[in-house]
Design a protein around this motif. Structure first.
Motif, short mmCIF file in Angstrom:
data_model
loop_
_atom_site.label_atom_id
_atom_site.label_comp_id
_atom_site.label_asym_id
_atom_site.label_seq_id
_atom_site.Cartn_x
_atom_site.Cartn_y
_atom_site.Cartn_z
N ARG A 179 3.54 5.77 -7.31
CA ARG A 179 3.85 6.46 -6.20
C ARG A 179 5.06 5.54 -5.64
NH1 ARG A 179 -1.50 6.72 -6.77
NH2 ARG A 179 -2.31 8.75 -6.27
N LEU A 180 5.52 4.36 -6.21
CA LEU A 180 6.77 3.55 -5.83
C LEU A 180 8.04 4.39 -5.67
CD1 LEU A 180 7.89 0.98 -4.81
CD2 LEU A 180 8.27 0.29 -7.18
N ASN A 181 8.32 5.25 -6.74
CA ASN A 181 9.63 6.02 -6.50
C ASN A 181 9.72 6.98 -7.69
OD1 ASN A 181 10.67 5.10 -9.20
ND2 ASN A 181 10.88 3.01 -8.16
N GLU A 182 10.63 7.86 -7.68
CA GLU A 182 10.93 8.90 -8.99
C GLU A 182 12.17 8.34 -9.37
OE1 GLU A 182 10.16 11.99 -11.03
OE2 GLU A 182 8.95 11.33 -9.43
N PRO A 183 11.97 7.95 -10.69
CA PRO A 183 13.17 7.53 -11.66
C PRO A 183 14.56 8.55 -11.62
CG PRO A 183 11.34 6.79 -12.68
CD PRO A 183 10.71 7.98 -11.68
N ARG A 184 15.44 8.21 -11.65
CA ARG A 184 16.81 8.98 -11.52
C ARG A 184 17.08 9.77 -12.94
NH1 ARG A 184 20.84 5.06 -9.24
NH2 ARG A 184 19.07 4.36 -8.24
N TYR A 185 17.80 10.73 -12.72
CA TYR A 185 18.07 11.35 -14.17
C TYR A 185 19.15 10.69 -14.75
CZ TYR A 185 19.56 15.00 -17.46
OH TYR A 185 20.09 15.52 -18.66
N VAL A 186 19.28 10.41 -15.95
CA VAL A 186 20.21 9.56 -16.48
C VAL A 186 21.31 10.39 -17.05
CG1 VAL A 186 20.94 8.20 -18.48
CG2 VAL A 186 18.86 7.79 -17.13
N THR A 187 22.53 10.59 -16.48
CA THR A 187 23.62 11.29 -16.95
C THR A 187 24.55 10.78 -18.04
OG1 THR A 187 25.26 10.28 -15.25
CG2 THR A 187 23.97 12.17 -14.56
N LEU A 188 24.94 11.96 -18.81
CA LEU A 188 25.81 11.54 -19.86
C LEU A 188 27.14 10.74 -19.40
CD1 LEU A 188 26.48 12.06 -22.91
CD2 LEU A 188 27.85 14.08 -22.17
N PRO A 189 27.98 10.56 -18.40
CA PRO A 189 28.66 9.56 -18.38
C PRO A 189 28.53 8.16 -18.15
CG PRO A 189 29.16 11.45 -16.87
CD PRO A 189 27.75 11.76 -17.41
N ASN A 190 27.13 7.94 -17.48
CA ASN A 190 26.50 6.87 -17.44
C ASN A 190 25.93 6.24 -18.83
OD1 ASN A 190 26.84 6.63 -14.52
ND2 ASN A 190 25.07 7.47 -14.26
N ILE A 191 25.48 7.17 -19.72
CA ILE A 191 25.03 6.90 -20.90
C ILE A 191 26.15 6.10 -21.75
CG2 ILE A 191 24.21 7.64 -23.11
CD1 ILE A 191 22.50 9.78 -21.51
N MET A 192 27.49 6.64 -21.68
CA MET A 192 28.67 6.35 -22.24
C MET A 192 29.06 4.85 -21.80
SD MET A 192 28.90 8.52 -24.30
CE MET A 192 30.49 8.23 -25.08
N LYS A 193 28.93 4.71 -20.41
CA LYS A 193 29.16 3.36 -19.72
C LYS A 193 28.20 2.64 -20.10
CE LYS A 193 31.07 5.57 -15.58
NZ LYS A 193 30.95 5.84 -13.81
N ALA A 194 27.05 2.75 -20.49
CA ALA A 194 26.04 1.72 -20.64
C ALA A 194 26.22 1.08 -22.17
CB ALA A 194 24.75 2.40 -20.81
N LYS A 195 27.16 2.02 -23.05
CA LYS A 195 27.11 1.43 -24.51
C LYS A 195 28.38 0.05 -24.20
CE LYS A 195 26.64 5.64 -26.83
NZ LYS A 195 27.32 6.88 -27.62
N LYS A 196 28.94 -0.03 -23.26
CA LYS A 196 30.20 -1.04 -22.82
C LYS A 196 29.48 -2.27 -22.21
CE LYS A 196 34.01 2.17 -23.08
NZ LYS A 196 35.18 2.65 -22.17
N LYS A 197 28.24 -2.17 -21.60
CA LYS A 197 27.64 -3.22 -20.87
C LYS A 197 26.83 -4.16 -21.92
CE LYS A 197 26.51 -0.44 -16.68
NZ LYS A 197 25.38 0.01 -15.80
N PRO A 198 26.93 -5.48 -21.46
CA PRO A 198 26.52 -6.36 -22.50
C PRO A 198 25.10 -6.64 -22.78
CG PRO A 198 27.12 -7.45 -20.26
CD PRO A 198 27.29 -6.01 -20.31
N LEU A 199 24.70 -6.69 -24.11
CA LEU A 199 23.39 -6.73 -24.49
C LEU A 199 23.12 -7.66 -25.51
CD1 LEU A 199 21.28 -3.61 -25.76
CD2 LEU A 199 20.89 -5.79 -26.62
N GLU A 200 22.50 -8.72 -25.05
CA GLU A 200 22.13 -10.06 -25.95
C GLU A 200 20.99 -10.14 -26.65
OE1 GLU A 200 21.43 -14.90 -25.06
OE2 GLU A 200 21.89 -13.43 -23.37
N THR A 201 21.32 -10.32 -27.93
CA THR A 201 19.92 -10.36 -28.88
C THR A 201 19.67 -11.82 -29.08
OG1 THR A 201 20.48 -8.27 -29.70
CG2 THR A 201 19.09 -9.69 -31.02
N ILE A 202 18.30 -12.20 -28.86
CA ILE A 202 17.73 -13.52 -29.19
C ILE A 202 16.52 -13.31 -29.67
CG2 ILE A 202 18.91 -14.87 -27.27
CD1 ILE A 202 16.46 -14.64 -25.70
#
Length: 249
Positions: A179-202
């Motif tokens: 009941r906290l919230n309703e997650p937003r719909y992930v759009t294609l432009p944001n999916i493409m932008k996410a590919k450029k965001k840093p992701l560290e693997t340890i």
């Protein structure tokens, strides 16, 4: 304020799973995987805190196999700033995940840690509570509303007797409910932008955490099939069957 959000890769909620033929667990081969729905709510809430100005950075973390990057990229597409994958081929149990998250809390020093109240695969509802205990942080579970102001978090939560409101000094651990919230719909432009965001693997060893399983699964089986119902002619016959066959009277 930095918010650390933990997410888990699980079998998609719409997929009907089956048990492996050897009874060692659930068969997840060739099935659709996605982010745990409760964790998706946690990501949405963290992003909303950032959009409102209460948070300055949202960091998402997942512990598990390399394919968990998919869930992290989804969280980045929702609005998180960067991601961390603690990669391990070991079947991570709640205590191991809590220890890994505690090590990351020590490293990242977030003012708030958010998790889904439970994962829909194991339904353990343990990781958030264990993390709070290990890190010595106040906790609020099953949050249905979160308000952050002046170094404190006011969390509304549902309990058996009704509703409860907690006021926590930050940093703190919060687990999210439906009941906290309703997650937003992930759009294609944001999916493409996410590919450029840093992701560290340890690896867990880099965090000094032993993730060896402490619990052993003896056997996994499907629940017994429900017997077909029958129609009865009258109340007397119903009562008789409840006594002689169902043995509930």
């Amino acid at each position: 304020m930095k918010v650390l959000v933990a997410v888990k890769r699980v079998v998609d909620a719409n997929v009907k799973v089956g048990v492996k033929s050897d009874g060692t667990g659930v068969d997840i081969s060739n099935v659709k995987m996605s982010m745990n729905p409760f964790d998706e709510i946690a990501v949405e809430e963290a992003v909303r805190l950032k959009e409102s100005g209460a948070a300055t950075e949202v960091v998402v973390v997942s512990c598990g196999v390399a394919q968990a990057q998919e869930a992290l990229r989804t969280a980045l597409a929702m609005g998180a700033d960067r991601a961390i994958l603690v990669e391990s081929e070991v079947d991570l149990q709640p205590l191991a995940v809590a220890k890994l998250l505690k090590a990351l809390v020590d490293k990242e020093q977030p003012q708030m840690v958010m998790l889904g109240k439970q994962a829909i695969d194991g339904d353990a509802n343990q990781t958030g509570q264990m993390l709070a205990a290990l890190a010595g942080l106040p906790q609020a579970t099953f949050a249905s509303k979160v308000v952050v102001s002046e170094g404190r978090a006011t969390v509304s939560r549902e309990v058996d007797g009704g509703a409860e409101v907690l006021s926590l000094t930050l940093p703190a651990v919060v687990t999210t409910d439906l009941r906290l919230n309703e997650p937003r719909y992930v759009t294609l432009p944001n999916i493409m932008k996410a590919k450029k965001k840093p992701l560290e693997t340890i690896r867990p060893a880099a965090l000094g955490v032993d993730v060896t399983p402490r619990l052993t699964t003896l056997k996994v089986g499907e629940p017994p099939r429900r017997a077909a119902g029958v129609k009865v002619a009258d109340v007397e016959t119903l009562v008789e069957k409840l006594k002689s066959e169902a043995k509930v009277l």
